[in-house]
Design an enzyme around this catalytic site. Structure first.
Site, mmCIF file in Angstrom:
data_model
loop_
_atom_site.group_PDB
_atom_site.id
_atom_site.type_symbol
_atom_site.label_atom_id
_atom_site.label_comp_id
_atom_site.label_asym_id
_atom_site.label_seq_id
_atom_site.Cartn_x
_atom_site.Cartn_y
_atom_site.Cartn_z
ATOM 1 N N HIS A 71 0.842 -1.206 0.000
ATOM 2 C CA HIS A 71 0.000 0.000 0.000
ATOM 3 C C HIS A 71 0.881 1.262 0.000
ATOM 4 O O HIS A 71 0.695 2.164 -0.822
ATOM 5 C CB HIS A 71 -0.908 -0.043 1.237
ATOM 6 N N GLU A 72 1.880 1.304 0.904
ATOM 7 C CA GLU A 72 2.750 2.490 0.999
ATOM 8 C C GLU A 72 3.636 2.630 -0.237
ATOM 9 O O GLU A 72 3.883 3.740 -0.715
ATOM 10 C CB GLU A 72 3.616 2.430 2.259
ATOM 11 N N HIS A 75 1.834 4.379 -2.993
ATOM 12 C CA HIS A 75 1.896 5.845 -2.831
ATOM 13 C C HIS A 75 3.251 6.370 -3.315
ATOM 14 O O HIS A 75 3.333 7.345 -4.060
ATOM 15 C CB HIS A 75 1.768 6.238 -1.351
ATOM 16 N N ASP A 169 -5.948 8.724 3.391
ATOM 17 C CA ASP A 169 -5.868 8.907 1.946
ATOM 18 C C ASP A 169 -7.117 9.607 1.405
ATOM 19 O O ASP A 169 -7.041 10.445 0.504
ATOM 20 C CB ASP A 169 -5.694 7.552 1.258
HETATM 21 ZN ZN LIG Z 1 -2.412 5.193 2.188
#
Ligand SMILES: [Zn+2]
Length: 367
Positions: A71-72, A75, A169
């Site tokens: 997930h990170e 980004h 987010d």
């Molecule tokens: Zn996030």
């Protein structure tokens, strides 16, 4: 995350980004393993040995942490694609954090950097569900149950992170949307932070209610709510600072009184000639170009013999690229770099003309 530097274990580097974990991530690992091994797995597939439960629970916990990292990374990689630097990725008590070195420059990049994280979690949820469905005739039912749990928890992460309040987010998505509509990034940030504060209070309220009913999970909601309040506050303070500093150039605030350490001078001569008390001094070539840095306290600690004989070039450290800014740069764009370097040197046509230190800007020594 300020203060994340300490207690951080480095795991490696992905696409040039340092990836690490704060020791508090062990609390998540322990908690997830216990919840899976003592409750969820025995509930879904009864009658197995404790070793089987704990083994699959441990594996599930590792996969869970891996999915936070994905997930990170999503980004971070999209940020890099839009030319936004990524300082580091860290897993900690409340999940993961990808620290950007600057703000996205357009609503579109802001939106895409934010939305790709929940999309990655959603993709993991779908892949885990498909894997469970396709593999279930061949693999142990315990593993199927674990995969379904991974799918569910990633779905929850995707939905939770899309709640519209900073620092989630969804808060960034809201900011990007408002920024696009109003053309005012700072106002959009402020509204997203206000929404984040509101969400924080809701979580704290729900947490207290659950604790009142004797449910341990309420503590988690309290923690998340408290963190959101703090982060939303920090966000709105940063926004106020940006608004106040709009249009301020580096040259407006830099100190024009600074020492330099000519590379060919003996250490003793530099020590005898420093007058400003700055801790870090640029090492300059004959043309005034900064070529390194020295720490005055380190020089003073050298043996007197060495101080007389060694030149500055012998003891100088390399200059980090982040430590140099142009005289016409906007102050807000270079402010957060001061966290990473001891001092920022301001350069005009190749020569040092001023210095920015955290003491001077914030009235306190740097980290
Ligand atoms: Zn996030």
């Amino acid at each position: 995350m300020v203060g994340m530097e300490r207690g951080r274990i480095r795991l490696g580097t992905v696409a040039g980004i340092p990836v690490g974990a704060h020791w508090s991530v062990l609390a998540i690992f322990g908690l997830i393993t216990i919840i899976l091994g003592a409750s969820i797995l025995p509930g879904a597939v009864p009658g197995r040995s404790p070793i089987a439960y704990w083994f699959v629970a441990g594996a599930g916990s590792v996969i869970f942490l891996g999915s936070l990292l994905v997930h990170e990374l999503a980004h971070a990689l999209v940020a890099l694609k839009y030319g936004v630097g990524v300082r580091r990725i860290t897993l900690w008590l409340l999940g993961g954090v990808a620290e950007l070195t600057e703000n996205p420059r357009t609503p579109k990049s802001d939106f895409r950097i934010a939305v790709v994280g929940p999309l990655a979690s959603l993709a993991i949820a779908v892949v885990a569900l498909i894997a469970a469905y396709v593999a279930h005739p061949w693999i142990d039912t315990l593993l199927v149950a674990m995969l379904i749990w991974i799918s569910l928890v990633n779905l929850i992460i995707a939905v939770f992170n899309m709640l519209p309040g900073a620092p989630l987010d969804g808060g960034r998505v809201l900011r990007a949307f408002l920024w696009k509509r109003t053309g005012d990034r700072e106002r959009a940030s402020e509204m997203a932070a206000t929404a984040g504060r509101f969400l924080g209070f809701i979580f704290i309220g729900l947490g207290i209610m659950r604790m009142g009913f004797g449910q341990f999970g309420g503590l988690w909601l309290l923690l998340i709510g408290g963190f959101m309040l703090m982060a939303a506050h920090a966000e709105s303070e940063a926004t106020k600072l940006r608004r106040r500093l709009a249009g301020v150039r580096v040259s407006d605030v830099m100190s024009r009184r600074f020492d330099v350490a000519p590379a060919w001078w003996p250490v003793e001569q530099v020590l005898a000639n420093t007058t400003t008390g700055h801790r870090v001094v640029p090492v300059v070539s004959a043309t005034g170009t900064p070529v390194g840095v020295v720490n005055i306290a380190d020089l003073a600690r050298l043996d007197p013999h060495v101080r007389m004989r060694a030149t500055i070039a012998d003891v100088s450290r390399p200059l980090p690229a982040d430590a140099i800014v142009g005289v016409a740069d906007e102050l807000v764009d270079v402010l957060n770099r001061i966290e990473d370097v001891d001092a920022i040197f301001v350069v005009d046509r190749g020569a040092v003309v001023g210095v920015l230190t955290s003491e001077q800007l914030f009235g306190r020594p740097g980290l």
